[in-house]
Structures are given as C-alpha cells and as structure tokens.
Design an enzyme around this catalytic site. Structure first.
Site, PDB file in Angstrom:
ATOM      1  N   ASP A 240       4.003  68.262  22.881  1.00  0.00           N
ATOM      2  CA  ASP A 240       2.955  69.139  23.513  1.00  0.00           C
ATOM      3  C   ASP A 240       2.131  68.320  24.543  1.00  0.00           C
ATOM      4  OD1 ASP A 240       3.485  70.047  20.475  1.00  0.00           O
ATOM      5  OD2 ASP A 240       2.549  71.546  21.530  1.00  0.00           O
ATOM      6  N   LYS A 251       4.290  68.202  17.072  1.00  0.00           N
ATOM      7  CA  LYS A 251       3.990  68.836  15.691  1.00  0.00           C
ATOM      8  C   LYS A 251       3.951  67.724  14.639  1.00  0.00           C
ATOM      9  CE  LYS A 251       3.410  72.141  14.987  1.00  0.00           C
ATOM     10  NZ  LYS A 251       1.945  72.570  15.073  1.00  0.00           N
TER      11      LYS A 251
HETATM   12  O1  MRU Z   1       2.000  74.650  16.828  1.00  0.00           O
HETATM   13  P1  MRU Z   1       3.187  75.163  17.711  1.00  0.00           P
HETATM   14  O2  MRU Z   1       4.244  75.652  16.963  1.00  0.00           O
HETATM   15  O3  MRU Z   1       2.593  75.542  18.979  1.00  0.00           O
HETATM   16  O4  MRU Z   1       3.919  73.504  18.227  1.00  0.00           O
HETATM   17  C1  MRU Z   1       5.106  73.611  18.787  1.00  0.00           C
HETATM   18  C2  MRU Z   1       5.533  72.252  18.985  1.00  0.00           C
HETATM   19  O5  MRU Z   1       4.958  70.994  18.430  1.00  0.00           O
HETATM   20  C3  MRU Z   1       6.686  71.969  19.945  1.00  0.00           C
HETATM   21  O6  MRU Z   1       7.700  70.985  19.509  1.00  0.00           O
HETATM   22  C4  MRU Z   1       6.187  71.713  21.177  1.00  0.00           C
HETATM   23  O7  MRU Z   1       5.455  72.737  21.694  1.00  0.00           O
HETATM   24  C5  MRU Z   1       7.362  71.559  22.045  1.00  0.00           C
HETATM   25  S1  MRU Z   1       7.868  73.142  22.769  1.00  0.00           S
HETATM   26  C6  MRU Z   1       8.986  73.030  23.867  1.00  0.00           C
END
Ligand code: MRU
Length: 356
Positions: A240, A251
């Site tokens: 992220d 995550k």
């Molecule tokens: O909370 P989320 O579902 O938005 O978290 C998503 C993630 O952690 C993904 O691994 C990250 O956004 C990379 S997406 C290509």
C-alpha cells in the site's frame, strides 16, 4: 480478468456514472454498483466496496469526475479532494491520484474541465493496467527460474488480495502468477485467509478460481509450518506504500510472513507499480496506519442456510478488540521489488536505479 467467463475491469465510466464491482458482496454475490456522486465514491472507499491501493486511487480520480459533474466550482473540487484523501489513510495511491488529477485540472476553463478530468481518470486506469501487465512479465522470470530448477508445480504464498480486484486488471502480486499460468508453468497458490476481512479467502481465491488457477486457502498462521515443510517456493505480496528505502507497508500479517520466509530462506517478493512509492516519508513510523472498526474482528459474515448473507458475533459480548489494518515489512526481509520497470533490490539504490 474473468468472472463467469466474461472479461471485466474493476472500475469503468459509463453515461456519467462510475461503475464498480461491489467487493463487499464477493464471492457470494456479483453486484455491479453505480457511483453517482463524490459522496458515493468516498463511501465506496471507506466501506471497502472498492479496496486495494491502485483501485482506491482510481476510484478517487473518478470521485473528482463525479464532483465536477455535481458542481463545477473550484472550491467544491478542493473540498472533494480533501474528503477523498481522508477516506482511507494508508495507501499512498489515493493522494497520488488526487494530486495527479488536480495538477492536470489546474487553471483549466470550466467548460473544458469535465472532459479533461474524464480523460485523466481513464488514463490513470489504462496506465495501471499497462504497469500491472509489465509487473507480470517481470515477475514471470522469477517463477520460470524456480520451475526450471524444480521441474514441478511452483507453490506461491500470497497475503491479502493484491490481485486484479485490487487494481484495474491483472493485479500486482497475482500478475506474475497469471502470466506463468498462461505460459504453461504449473502453479499453485497458498492464499492466506487474511483476517479480519478475509480478502485472501473471499477475493484472491475467488479470482484465481475464475481463471482456473489451483489454490488453497490457509489460516493466516499456517504459512510458517508450510515453509518449514518445504511446501512454499516463494512468496509474493502487494503493498500500500513503499518507502524510498525499500520498506513496505502492506496488509497486517505481511511482516510475519516475511520473517518466516527469511528464517526458512524462501524468496519473499513485493510486487508494485510506481504509483505506490512514497518518495517523501523517510521513516516507516511516519506512515499513517489505518485502524478500522473492531466489529470487523468481532463479527463474521457468510451465507446462512437460506443462501442469504448473514453477519454473526463470534466474540464474548464484553471483549474489546483492536483492528490495525496494515504493518511494515523492513526492506532487509524483502528479496526484491517487482515493478513495471523491472526487479530491483528493496533499497534506496535499487529503487533509484529503476526510477531516476
Ligand atoms: O485493506 P485492503 O483490502 O485495501 O488492503 C489491500 C492490500 O493490502 C493489498 O496488498 C495492497 O493494497 C496492494 S494491492 C495491489
């Protein structure tokens, strides 16, 4: 990629309406939802009808298009941008997309602003698809190398959903897997369930099934023993926010997988497009880590005996719960960053070589 054999993107614009796949209903219901106002876009990001760093960015870009459609006034646009940025704090793509849109729209006449905004939002989406495809081709080489040595199915562990549903198409972490599958390399994915929202079970496993890729859902704590038993050849996750020193925020739970991979000498890759790099923050402690509602932990959702989606409480009534959504994996545990420009070391020098 496909759902029920039909190709989709995760977001598109049609007749002045933004269309999204409502990810809170997957895998049990496939619902295409209309976003008609900037408030709809903010809500979709907050409640995670759309999620995943690149898709959040694209939704924010289209949120500004909706804002202009509602009220073609500079102060309304400014307020919309501020509200969108606040909707989810950790993924840098949100700010990245808003900044890019505002830069493009700066000083544009009010009669032209809508068309320019629509074009730029589409460009953000098209570019993301192109970048994710390149990530796939670059990551394919890593899977190929393992396959050429092993001459047997390559077992890949992933956490959360960094698949096509988190982007516009292809995904980041899943793109090398899709490319390997298309090239005839046998792959099998261990999909971490990813509590509390189960993105691995609900989304990663779902999208791999739709593409005919073998996968097995595991509880989040299972990866360690699979690695000790030699049942994981490599890990690939998304991010992220990637700092310029190579530290990766993803995550919650990613860090523990990286530690286990390091202990077992298993390659641990992070796949990302450049829109996820934060060139400003230098210390991971300065990354805003989203803390979400504890109800996401204390309640689970599933299908009841009448095939209706139902939410039930699983914790003691009086217990408190804490729900941090992301953690940091220090660069030293990352084998490499798979980007649209190639693979580099997770380090200042590595990133600087690819992104001058
Ligand atoms: O909370 P989320 O579902 O938005 O978290 C998503 C993630 O952690 C993904 O691994 C990250 O956004 C990379 S997406 C290509």
């Amino acid at each position: 990629m496909k759902i029920d054999g039909k190709d989709y993107r995760t977001i598109w614009f049609e007749n002045n309406i933004v269309k999204i796949i409502d990810q809170t209903k997957l895998p049990h219901q496939f619902i295409i939802k209309d976003l008609k106002t900037v408030k709809d876009a903010i809500n979709a990001i907050k409640v995670m009808e759309v999620r995943g760093a690149p898709l959040i960015g694209a939704t924010a870009a289209y949120g500004l298009v909706l804002s202009i459609l509602e009220n073609n006034d500079q102060s309304f646009l400014k307020k919309s941008a501020e509200d969108l940025i606040k909707s989810r704090p950790t993924a840098i793509n949100l700010k990245w997309a808003i900044d890019r849109m505002l830069k493009k729209l700066k000083g544009v006449n009010s009669d032209k602003i809508l068309d320019i905004a629509i074009n730029e939002a589409k460009e953000i989406c098209d570019e993301d698809i192109k970048f994710c495809e390149s990530i796939g081709l670059n990551g394919l080489k890593v899977i190929e190398d393992i396959y050429n040595k092993k001459k047997d199915t390559v077992n890949i562990l992933t956490h959360c959903n960094a698949g096509w549903l988190a982007t516009i198409n292809w995904g980041t972490a899943t793109s090398p897997i899709y490319h390997a599958h298309k090239n005839g390399i046998p792959v099998h994915v261990w999909a971490d369930e990813t509590r509390p929202r189960n993105q691995g079970a609900n989304l990663t496993s779902f999208e791999l099934n739709e593409e005919g890729i073998k996968n097995t859902i595991i509880a989040d704590n299972t990866g360690g023993i699979l690695m000790q038993r030699g049942q994981v050849d490599m890990c690939i996750v998304g991010t992220d926010r990637t700092l310029s020193n190579g530290d990766v925020c993803n995550k919650v739970g990613t860090y523990l997988k990286a530690l286990a991979a390091h202990d077992n000498k298993i390659p641990f890759y992070v796949a990302l497009s450049s829109s996820t790099i934060d060139w400003d923050i230098k210390d991971f402690k300065d990354i805003p880590i989203e803390e979400r509602n504890s109800e996401e932990l204390s309640h689970v959702e599933g299908l009841d005996e009448n095939n209706k989606i139902k939410k039930v409480l699983i914790y003691p009534n009086k217990s408190k719960a804490m729900n941090l959504a992301f953690d940091i994996t220090p660069a030293k545990y990352i084998t490499g960053l798979i980007t649209e420009k190639g693979i580099c070391d997770a380090s200042k020098e590595g990133l600087a070589k690819l992104f001058k």
